[in-house]
Design a protein around this motif. Sequence first.
Motif, mmCIF file in Angstrom:
data_model
loop_
_atom_site.group_PDB
_atom_site.id
_atom_site.type_symbol
_atom_site.label_atom_id
_atom_site.label_comp_id
_atom_site.label_asym_id
_atom_site.label_seq_id
_atom_site.Cartn_x
_atom_site.Cartn_y
_atom_site.Cartn_z
ATOM 1 N N VAL A 138 0.806 -1.035 0.216
ATOM 2 C CA VAL A 138 0.033 0.013 -0.244
ATOM 3 C C VAL A 138 0.798 1.199 -0.058
ATOM 4 O O VAL A 138 0.748 2.137 -0.728
ATOM 5 N N ALA A 140 2.311 1.636 -3.335
ATOM 6 C CA ALA A 140 1.450 2.171 -4.226
ATOM 7 C C ALA A 140 1.068 3.591 -4.103
ATOM 8 O O ALA A 140 0.941 4.572 -5.106
ATOM 9 N N ARG A 141 1.098 4.217 -2.780
ATOM 10 C CA ARG A 141 0.608 5.315 -2.514
ATOM 11 C C ARG A 141 1.817 6.384 -3.087
ATOM 12 O O ARG A 141 1.657 7.430 -3.721
ATOM 13 N N THR A 143 0.730 4.342 -8.434
ATOM 14 C CA THR A 143 0.095 3.321 -9.035
ATOM 15 C C THR A 143 -0.124 2.053 -8.393
ATOM 16 O O THR A 143 0.997 1.883 -7.697
ATOM 17 N N SER A 144 -0.963 1.178 -8.389
ATOM 18 C CA SER A 144 -0.904 -0.096 -7.903
ATOM 19 C C SER A 144 -0.309 -1.138 -8.887
ATOM 20 O O SER A 144 -0.970 -1.549 -9.716
ATOM 21 N N TYR A 189 1.622 -4.944 -10.146
ATOM 22 C CA TYR A 189 1.764 -6.412 -10.059
ATOM 23 C C TYR A 189 2.881 -6.771 -10.992
ATOM 24 O O TYR A 189 2.938 -5.873 -12.108
ATOM 25 N N ALA A 206 -3.334 -6.385 -6.155
ATOM 26 C CA ALA A 206 -3.067 -5.025 -6.550
ATOM 27 C C ALA A 206 -4.350 -4.357 -6.875
ATOM 28 O O ALA A 206 -4.492 -3.106 -6.722
ATOM 29 N N ILE A 232 -5.905 -2.919 -3.810
ATOM 30 C CA ILE A 232 -5.071 -1.499 -3.263
ATOM 31 C C ILE A 232 -5.435 -0.641 -3.986
ATOM 32 O O ILE A 232 -5.569 0.461 -3.518
ATOM 33 N N GLY A 233 -5.544 -0.707 -5.492
ATOM 34 C CA GLY A 233 -5.756 0.307 -6.392
ATOM 35 C C GLY A 233 -6.981 1.035 -6.125
ATOM 36 O O GLY A 233 -7.268 2.248 -6.055
ATOM 37 N N VAL A 280 -4.234 0.874 -11.745
ATOM 38 C CA VAL A 280 -3.505 -0.663 -11.615
ATOM 39 C C VAL A 280 -2.827 -0.799 -12.840
ATOM 40 O O VAL A 280 -3.271 -0.761 -14.030
#
Length: 298
Positions: A171, A174-175, A179-180, A182, A229, A232-233, A240
Amino acid sequence: MRVFLTGASGWIGAAVVPELLGAGHEVVGLARSDAAAAAIMAAGAEVFRGSLDDPRVFATEPHSVTASCTWLQPRFFTDGGGRENRSQRHRGHRFGVQRERSTLGRRWRRPRALPRTGRDRERPARARHPSRSASVAYALSLAHSGVRSSCVRFAPTVHGDGDHGFIATLVGIARAKGTSGYVGDGANCWPAVHRLDAARLVRLTLEGAPAGTSVHAVAEPGIATRAIAEAIGSGLGVPVVSIPSDEAGDHFGWMSRFFAMDATASNTITRELLSWEPTHQGLLADLSEGHYFKDSAG
């Protein structure tokens, strides 16, 4: 039982303490700091001050305990396996004499072509962390000396409100990236278990697992990393994206080799052996609750 518990103020250990106390057991928690001691005492357990780095702990460890639970936690940049090995051997000597109970918990860290089951054996010579794997192998070998020893293998993701492990790290990445991601097609899978289900399995293992057994703290055998992912996105409101494997290191940093691995694991033997049925929500449902996305700076 009177259980000596290392890691009693940690993420999983702090959930194990009330689980054991609620079942009528006594708990003696090892504390290295004042903060850890306060947390253990607040949970209703007895505090034993010391550290596994100090060999005097093994000489002064409470001699009235009838069971021991030791955590072999992952250490990415330093190898604590030697210390854990000494811990198991000293404690194994005591429990070998008392012929009581010893359980340890660990997480696996290598990709496998087939799902892990409770019948997989530890192979220290082939392990990523040979000394840690040797600790597990030694603990399980105590079964031949009259100790009802066992190993709880935790899923890479032990989730829940307050988690600061792999999912919280993803997380954060991604923050920071906006972008989140994989790796590749995101088809590789991670097993997962809720923290409270894991704590209950530790208790059941201490109470009734046959000598020399390994059990899996796995509620969900495999969740595609792309699905993780995407969750999370959705939680962060960011796109994502697929990250090519040759760019994963730049994007995820040290997490790249873990998020790219396929670690599907089976819980069939564990459920049959101990009548353990996970009852708490799965990882994706937990992510939808929103607690993973609270901005600590806010």
